[in-house]
Design a protein around this motif. Structure first.
Motif, mmCIF file in Angstrom:
data_model
loop_
_atom_site.group_PDB
_atom_site.id
_atom_site.type_symbol
_atom_site.label_atom_id
_atom_site.label_comp_id
_atom_site.label_asym_id
_atom_site.label_seq_id
_atom_site.Cartn_x
_atom_site.Cartn_y
_atom_site.Cartn_z
ATOM 1 N N TYR A 59 48.326 40.617 43.431
ATOM 2 C CA TYR A 59 48.309 42.137 43.552
ATOM 3 C C TYR A 59 48.396 42.668 41.986
ATOM 4 C CZ TYR A 59 46.986 42.124 48.193
ATOM 5 O OH TYR A 59 46.158 42.161 49.222
ATOM 6 N N LYS A 61 48.496 41.239 38.845
ATOM 7 C CA LYS A 61 47.572 40.683 38.362
ATOM 8 C C LYS A 61 46.156 41.690 38.486
ATOM 9 C CE LYS A 61 48.690 35.957 37.249
ATOM 10 N NZ LYS A 61 48.103 34.501 37.464
ATOM 11 N N ALA A 62 45.886 41.862 39.534
ATOM 12 C CA ALA A 62 44.612 42.596 39.792
ATOM 13 C C ALA A 62 44.909 43.826 39.632
ATOM 14 C CB ALA A 62 44.367 42.556 41.433
ATOM 15 N N LYS A 65 44.261 44.050 35.819
ATOM 16 C CA LYS A 65 43.128 43.230 35.319
ATOM 17 C C LYS A 65 43.535 42.143 34.567
ATOM 18 C CE LYS A 65 40.186 47.239 35.602
ATOM 19 N NZ LYS A 65 39.785 47.320 37.003
ATOM 20 N N ALA A 68 43.099 35.336 36.986
ATOM 21 C CA ALA A 68 43.785 34.849 37.982
ATOM 22 C C ALA A 68 44.518 33.585 37.580
ATOM 23 C CB ALA A 68 42.839 34.337 39.194
ATOM 24 N N HIS A 110 44.459 34.413 44.005
ATOM 25 C CA HIS A 110 44.514 35.634 43.067
ATOM 26 C C HIS A 110 43.090 35.913 42.855
ATOM 27 C CE1 HIS A 110 48.627 34.496 41.338
ATOM 28 N NE2 HIS A 110 48.710 35.032 42.532
ATOM 29 N N GLN A 111 41.995 35.001 42.820
ATOM 30 C CA GLN A 111 40.713 35.425 42.565
ATOM 31 C C GLN A 111 40.262 36.429 43.418
ATOM 32 O OE1 GLN A 111 38.986 34.940 39.438
ATOM 33 N NE2 GLN A 111 37.884 36.768 40.413
ATOM 34 N N SER A 114 41.845 39.696 43.156
ATOM 35 C CA SER A 114 41.027 40.551 42.259
ATOM 36 C C SER A 114 39.905 40.973 42.457
ATOM 37 C CB SER A 114 40.889 39.536 41.148
ATOM 38 O OG SER A 114 40.295 40.248 39.916
ATOM 39 N N ASP A 115 39.097 40.370 43.257
ATOM 40 C CA ASP A 115 37.684 40.591 43.674
ATOM 41 C C ASP A 115 37.996 41.816 44.609
ATOM 42 O OD1 ASP A 115 36.688 38.488 42.136
ATOM 43 O OD2 ASP A 115 36.249 37.308 43.624
ATOM 44 N N HIS A 117 40.212 44.017 44.929
ATOM 45 C CA HIS A 117 40.838 44.876 44.294
ATOM 46 C C HIS A 117 40.113 45.839 43.201
ATOM 47 C CE1 HIS A 117 44.406 47.366 43.070
ATOM 48 N NE2 HIS A 117 44.052 47.406 42.036
ATOM 49 N N ASN A 118 39.179 44.934 42.641
ATOM 50 C CA ASN A 118 38.283 45.595 41.569
ATOM 51 C C ASN A 118 36.891 45.411 41.636
ATOM 52 O OD1 ASN A 118 40.589 45.978 39.568
ATOM 53 N ND2 ASN A 118 40.637 43.671 39.514
#
Length: 121
Positions: A59, A61-62, A65, A68, A110-111, A114-115, A117-118
């Motif tokens: 979270y 990292k996301a 930005k 991952a 993590h990916q 990120s997907d 979150h972003n």
């Protein structure tokens, strides 16, 4: 009292060897396996805690930005784990395979974070 670490359908005495070995050998085998079962339960709970921590990293990292994967960190961790394995008399190649599996799962999580979150960007 019931052991909370045992699934309802788990039989710690299950064995296909029962009819093939003397009762005293079976008793010793079951005692050692009981220790293995306790270790396995501990490993599951430790992995759960580890993944809770890596989820927080995901979270973070996301939110910022960040990628991952962190190859330098992963390389350092693998080297560290191999050294620890050698000290513990555990096959370093096995330890590396185990950590690589965990790392690949963490990166996958993590990916996904990120997907989510972003918006897949």
């Amino acid at each position: 009292m019931t052991d909370p670490h045992l699934a309802d359908d788990f039989d710690p005495t299950a064995s296909s060897l029962s009819d093939q070995v003397a009762p005293e050998v079976m008793a010793e085998l079951l005692a050692v396996r009981g220790s293995i079962d306790n270790i396995d339960a501990t490993l599951v709970y430790l992995l759960a805690e580890r993944f809770k921590a890596t989820q927080r990293v995901g979270y973070l990292k996301a939110r910022h930005k960040l990628p991952a994967a962190d190859p330098d960190r992963e390389t350092a961790q693998i080297g560290r784990l191999r050294r620890l394995a050698e000290e513990a008399h555990l096959d370093p190649a096995f330890a590396e395979k185990f950590l690589n599996f965990i790392i690949s799962e963490v990166i996958r999580h993590h990916q996904a974070i990120s997907d989510e979150h972003n918006g897949g960007n």
